[in-house]
Design a protein around this motif. Structure first.
Motif, PDB file in Angstrom:
ATOM      1  N   ILE A   1       0.891  -1.043   0.102  1.00 36.91           N
ATOM      2  CA  ILE A   1       0.140  -0.228  -0.010  1.00 36.91           C
ATOM      3  C   ILE A   1       1.114   1.099  -0.229  1.00 36.91           C
ATOM      4  N   CYS A   2       0.460   2.177  -0.844  1.00 35.01           N
ATOM      5  CA  CYS A   2       1.323   3.495  -0.823  1.00 35.01           C
ATOM      6  C   CYS A   2       0.398   4.639  -0.561  1.00 35.01           C
ATOM      7  N   GLY A   3       0.772   5.627   0.364  1.00 38.53           N
ATOM      8  CA  GLY A   3       0.017   6.578   0.577  1.00 38.53           C
ATOM      9  C   GLY A   3       0.464   7.581  -0.622  1.00 38.53           C
ATOM     10  N   LEU A   4      -0.391   8.080  -1.421  1.00 33.68           N
ATOM     11  CA  LEU A   4      -0.141   9.181  -2.381  1.00 33.68           C
ATOM     12  C   LEU A   4      -0.712  10.579  -1.824  1.00 33.68           C
TER      13      LEU A   4
ATOM     14  N   VAL B   1       6.629   9.680  -7.148  1.00 34.27           N
ATOM     15  CA  VAL B   1       7.925   8.976  -7.603  1.00 34.27           C
ATOM     16  C   VAL B   1       8.042   7.501  -6.998  1.00 34.27           C
ATOM     17  N   ALA B   2       7.780   7.345  -5.677  1.00 30.23           N
ATOM     18  CA  ALA B   2       7.960   6.022  -5.026  1.00 30.23           C
ATOM     19  C   ALA B   2       6.897   5.168  -5.573  1.00 30.23           C
TER      20      ALA B   2
ATOM     21  N   LEU C   1       0.484  -3.472  -6.188  1.00 32.61           N
ATOM     22  CA  LEU C   1       0.571  -2.113  -5.256  1.00 32.61           C
ATOM     23  C   LEU C   1      -0.863  -1.538  -5.477  1.00 32.61           C
ATOM     24  N   THR C   2      -1.521  -1.029  -4.266  1.00 27.92           N
ATOM     25  CA  THR C   2      -2.392  -0.295  -4.251  1.00 27.92           C
ATOM     26  C   THR C   2      -2.302   1.067  -3.377  1.00 27.92           C
TER      27      THR C   2
ATOM     28  N   VAL D   1       4.554   1.492   1.348  1.00 32.50           N
ATOM     29  CA  VAL D   1       5.630   2.408   0.520  1.00 32.50           C
ATOM     30  C   VAL D   1       5.252   3.738   0.920  1.00 32.50           C
ATOM     31  N   GLN D   2       6.399   4.452   1.398  1.00 28.14           N
ATOM     32  CA  GLN D   2       6.340   5.894   1.813  1.00 28.14           C
ATOM     33  C   GLN D   2       7.488   6.554   1.092  1.00 28.14           C
TER      34      GLN D   2
END
Length: 216
Positions: free
Chosen positions: A100-103, A111-112, A124-125, A210-211
């Motif tokens: 999980i990535c915080g946008l 970019v990450a 990836l969500t 993911v940060q």
């Protein structure tokens, strides 16, 4: 020998007054007797200023010469190889896992997310929280342009009312910052629970966060 003047960014209350044994002083300023020194035999060199900032116009050259001539390191990378290496490293770390990535709408998290998406695809969500404090059109830009550019899976949370209610009547900036931080964590935690529940129904789970951040 000749004396050359160079503009550099000095931001130190401390200054080195004497170089160690075996070192030659190669630069000094009015307030710093030792602004740069080196011992080429032992391949050691140091500066008392910031070569990495724009206010030191020749700083990049200083860093390049240090790496190449003092440390003896050959530049074997390109911008695209950094991307390839990063994608490979992410792939190796996450394996078959999900992330999980915080946008935020900013460059760092985008970019990450793009790099991780390239590494693990739809495992990836990305979570985008609309807290009602975004720039005009920012949510649409993330939902349309970022998804179109990367193909990333995006989960948008509309939390505008929640944030604005929590901030109503608060004028102290520090208090606002704490409220926004607290609410963001709560909203993100709920989004994570929802995604975990959904993944669990397929016998899967998210193990990685993911940060993207400015921390070097």
């Amino acid at each position: 020998g000749d004396v050359y003047k160079r503009q550099v960014w000095m931001s130190h209350g401390d200054s080195v007054v004497k170089a160690p044994e075996g070192f030659t002083v190669t630069a000094s300023s009015e307030r710093a007797a030792v602004a740069a020194f080196e011992d080429p035999v032992r391949r050691l060199a140091g500066v008392q200023y910031h070569p990495e900032v724009g206010h030191s116009p020749h700083g990049q050259e200083v860093l390049r010469r240090f790496l190449h001539e003092v440390a003896g390191i050959t530049p074997g990378w390109t911008t695209s190889s950094i991307i390839d290496d990063t994608v490979e490293a992410v792939r190796a770390q996450i394996g078959n896992g999900r992330a999980i990535c915080g946008l935020s709408g900013g460059v760092d998290s985008a970019v990450a997310a793009a790099l991780v998406q390239r590494a693990i695809g739809d495992r990836l969500t990305c979570v985008f929280v609309d807290h009602g404090l975004l720039r005009a059109g920012e949510r649409e830009q993330v939902e349309r342009d970022f998804v179109a550019a990367t193909g990333a899976k995006l989960h948008t949370v509309d939390a505008r009312d929640r944030f604005l209610d929590a901030l109503a009547g608060v004028s102290d900036p520090e208090e606002k910052r704490k409220i926004i931080g607290r609410e963001f964590i709560r909203v993100f935690e709920q989004a994570e629970r929802d995604l975990q529940d959904e993944a669990g129904s397929h016998g899967e789970r998210f193990d990685y966060l993911v940060q993207g951040t400015l921390y070097p």
